[in-house]
Design an enzyme around this catalytic site. Structure first.
Site, short mmCIF file in Angstrom:
data_model
loop_
_atom_site.label_atom_id
_atom_site.label_comp_id
_atom_site.label_asym_id
_atom_site.label_seq_id
_atom_site.Cartn_x
_atom_site.Cartn_y
_atom_site.Cartn_z
N HIS A 260 -66.27 57.50 -72.92
CA HIS A 260 -66.17 56.57 -71.79
C HIS A 260 -65.64 55.24 -72.28
O HIS A 260 -65.91 54.84 -73.41
CB HIS A 260 -67.55 56.37 -71.13
CG HIS A 260 -67.44 55.81 -69.75
ND1 HIS A 260 -67.39 54.46 -69.52
CD2 HIS A 260 -67.34 56.41 -68.54
CE1 HIS A 260 -67.28 54.25 -68.21
NE2 HIS A 260 -67.24 55.42 -67.60
N GLU A 321 -68.59 63.07 -65.54
CA GLU A 321 -67.83 64.24 -65.11
C GLU A 321 -68.41 65.53 -65.66
O GLU A 321 -68.21 66.60 -65.09
CB GLU A 321 -66.35 64.11 -65.55
CG GLU A 321 -65.69 62.82 -65.17
CD GLU A 321 -65.50 62.66 -63.67
OE1 GLU A 321 -66.11 63.44 -62.91
OE2 GLU A 321 -64.77 61.75 -63.27
N1 COA Z 1 -62.37 63.96 -76.98
C1 COA Z 1 -61.82 63.74 -78.19
N2 COA Z 1 -61.52 62.51 -78.66
C2 COA Z 1 -61.81 61.47 -77.88
C3 COA Z 1 -62.38 61.62 -76.61
C4 COA Z 1 -62.68 62.92 -76.17
N3 COA Z 1 -63.22 63.14 -74.97
N4 COA Z 1 -62.55 60.41 -76.06
C5 COA Z 1 -62.08 59.52 -76.94
N5 COA Z 1 -61.62 60.17 -78.03
C6 COA Z 1 -61.05 59.56 -79.24
C7 COA Z 1 -59.59 59.21 -79.01
O1 COA Z 1 -58.74 60.27 -79.34
C8 COA Z 1 -59.40 58.02 -79.91
O2 COA Z 1 -59.21 58.48 -81.22
P1 COA Z 1 -58.06 57.84 -82.17
O3 COA Z 1 -58.44 56.39 -82.28
O4 COA Z 1 -58.21 58.62 -83.43
O5 COA Z 1 -56.78 58.05 -81.44
C9 COA Z 1 -60.77 57.32 -79.86
O6 COA Z 1 -61.72 58.32 -79.48
C10 COA Z 1 -60.82 56.21 -78.85
O7 COA Z 1 -60.32 56.68 -77.61
P2 COA Z 1 -59.59 55.79 -76.53
O8 COA Z 1 -58.56 56.59 -75.82
O9 COA Z 1 -59.16 54.49 -77.12
O10 COA Z 1 -60.79 55.47 -75.57
P3 COA Z 1 -60.67 54.98 -74.07
O11 COA Z 1 -61.75 54.01 -73.85
O12 COA Z 1 -59.31 54.53 -73.75
O13 COA Z 1 -60.91 56.35 -73.29
C11 COA Z 1 -61.70 58.04 -71.94
C12 COA Z 1 -61.98 56.65 -72.50
C13 COA Z 1 -62.74 58.36 -70.89
C14 COA Z 1 -60.31 58.05 -71.27
C15 COA Z 1 -61.74 59.07 -73.09
O14 COA Z 1 -63.02 59.08 -73.70
C16 COA Z 1 -61.34 60.46 -72.63
O15 COA Z 1 -60.13 60.78 -72.60
N6 COA Z 1 -62.33 61.34 -72.25
C17 COA Z 1 -62.02 62.66 -71.77
C18 COA Z 1 -61.62 62.62 -70.30
C19 COA Z 1 -62.82 62.35 -69.40
O16 COA Z 1 -63.89 62.90 -69.57
N7 COA Z 1 -62.58 61.49 -68.40
C20 COA Z 1 -63.59 61.10 -67.45
C21 COA Z 1 -64.06 59.70 -67.72
S1 COA Z 1 -65.45 59.25 -66.73
#
Ligand code: COA
Length: 379
Positions: A260, A321
């Site tokens: 998140h 989710e």
């Molecule tokens: N699975 C695998 N790796 C994950 C991850 C996940 N669900 N969520 C974050 N990461 C990793 C990223 O790949 C990144 O790694 P890196 O630095 O080696 O590239 C690191 O953690 C940080 O991620 P980042 O994209 O900067 O975090 P964010 O705050 O932008 O993203 C989400 C938040 C929710 C978009 C992200 O956790 C995600 O994509 N989750 C899966 C989709 C989901 O469940 N969405 C519903 C949200 S309520």
């Protein structure tokens, strides 16, 4: 000039009384009340009123809200023949956007003694429920006529029937109500921000909600629960959650329903929804729900362990989710309608933010810095 990180994570651009997300402590309050206190205790009509007016509704206000929502569902349903093939879009979220473009909001301003902004909100919420049901009728249950809304029914009970195509049982309506309340508002998430940007230009409520629907559709936001179920199906076939998760991560995939932007602990809404699933399981005596829940817990534990090993600096725990997927599946909602059901809840939050933005905000217009030949997306 300060150049913000591209995800605007450190930027606070508005004050709000609608909700507060404490990501470090894993706490969410809606209109000043803990989500655990509201979800499961009050129907969505009550919490919608609370969001708009900041106080609990009286019995009469609650009844008027319920009646206006029921009439809005019926009005939208009556318009479906005039929408032609607008509701035939392959994706339910596109169908909702197309349907909402045909709703005329000024007609209902101030309906039944309700404030104009709240009345417009109820009209949009009713339309989302009715059009989700109409889309399900055409795509998920082809050949069957769309189910007509029951304007007398409570919103959650009717929505459950519209999207699942099954009669609402005593256990289903409260479980869906708990879901609708748990996700009704959540700080400055991407779809709410999109709605506020559109509202800040002095555009109309329908356009703001249309933009929010587009943002919610993405799988990094509201589009995750369908893929969560796909993942559970795949793990069930594989038979080993840890092995499946490790393989997915080594292919560079993200584990849906984990991580998140704000929470660094387990999303408090995951707990609320898990509780609703357990109640549903007990009420239905459903072995299917129990098996799904146990598989979900295994996958959650495996994903948490694998992600902790990969990102010791950044806790990545289950988000809303993850258990949304289990709950909506147990409610008989087709997975193609999960995001639309999320929209049916979040629309109340979007509308309240539109109202706040219009009264307290100004045109949202950040800046970019021109860099010749910069790679796409670079700050
Ligand atoms: N699975 C695998 N790796 C994950 C991850 C996940 N669900 N969520 C974050 N990461 C990793 C990223 O790949 C990144 O790694 P890196 O630095 O080696 O590239 C690191 O953690 C940080 O991620 P980042 O994209 O900067 O975090 P964010 O705050 O932008 O993203 C989400 C938040 C929710 C978009 C992200 O956790 C995600 O994509 N989750 C899966 C989709 C989901 O469940 N969405 C519903 C949200 S309520």
């Amino acid at each position: 000039m300060t150049i913000r990180a591209s995800g605007l994570e450190d930027l606070v651009f508005a004050t709000t009384r609608l909700s507060d997300v404490d990501g470090a402590a894993g706490k969410l309050s809606i209109a000043g009340r803990a989500v655990e206190e509201l979800a499961g205790a009050y129907p969505i009509e009550h919490v919608a009123w609370l969001l708009f007016y900041g106080a609990d509704p009286t019995a009469d206000e609650l009844a008027r809200t319920r009646r206006a929502l029921g009439q809005a569902r019926a009005r939208a349903h009556a318009r479906t023949p005039a929408l032609g093939d607008a509701l035939d879009a392959p994706d339910a979220m596109d169908a909702l956007r197309a349907g909402l473009a045909h709703i005329t909001l000024p007609e209902v301003a101030g309906h039944d003694g309700l404030g104009a902004a709240f009345a417009r909100c109820l009209e949009l919420a009713g339309a989302i429920a009715a059009f989700s049901g109409a889309w399900a009728g055409r795509r998920a249950r082809p050949g069957l006529a769309p189910i007509a809304p029951d304007p007398e029914a409570p919103h959650a009970a009717d929505l459950a029937r519209l999207v699942s195509g099954e009669p609402t049982t005593d256990a289903r309506a409260p479980a869906l109500d708990a879901y609708l309340v748990a996700v009704v508002d959540h700080g400055m998430n991407a779809s709410t921000f999109a709605a506020r940007v559109v509202a800040s230009t002095a555009s109309d409520d329908g356009s703001a909600v249309g933009a929010a629907l587009g943002a919610l559709k993405g799988r990094l936001h509201g589009g995750a629960p369908g893929p969560v179920l796909d993942m559970l199906d795949a793990v069930a076939v594989d038979g080993d959650a840890a092995r499946w998760v490790a393989a997915a991560l080594s292919r560079g995939e993200r584990i849906m329903g984990m991580g998140h932007r704000v929470y660094r602990v387990r999303d408090p809404r995951a707990e609320v929804l898990e509780r609703a699933v357990r109640l549903l399981e007990r009420a239905s005596g459903g072995a299917g729900v129990a098996a799904r829940l146990s598989l979900a817990r295994d996958v959650e534990a495996a994903a948490e362990a694998a992600l902790a090993a990969r990102h010791p600096e950044r806790p990545l725990r289950a988000n809303v989710e993850f258990y949304t997927a289990i709950l909506l599946e147990a409610l008989g909602v087709p997975r193609e309608l999960f995001t639309a059901t999320f929209a049916a809840a979040r629309v109340f939050g979007w509308c309240a933010h539109v109202y706040e933005q219009r009264h307290a905000g100004k045109l949202i217009r950040p800046q970019s810095r021109f860099v010749a030949h910069a790679p796409l997306g670079a700050a």
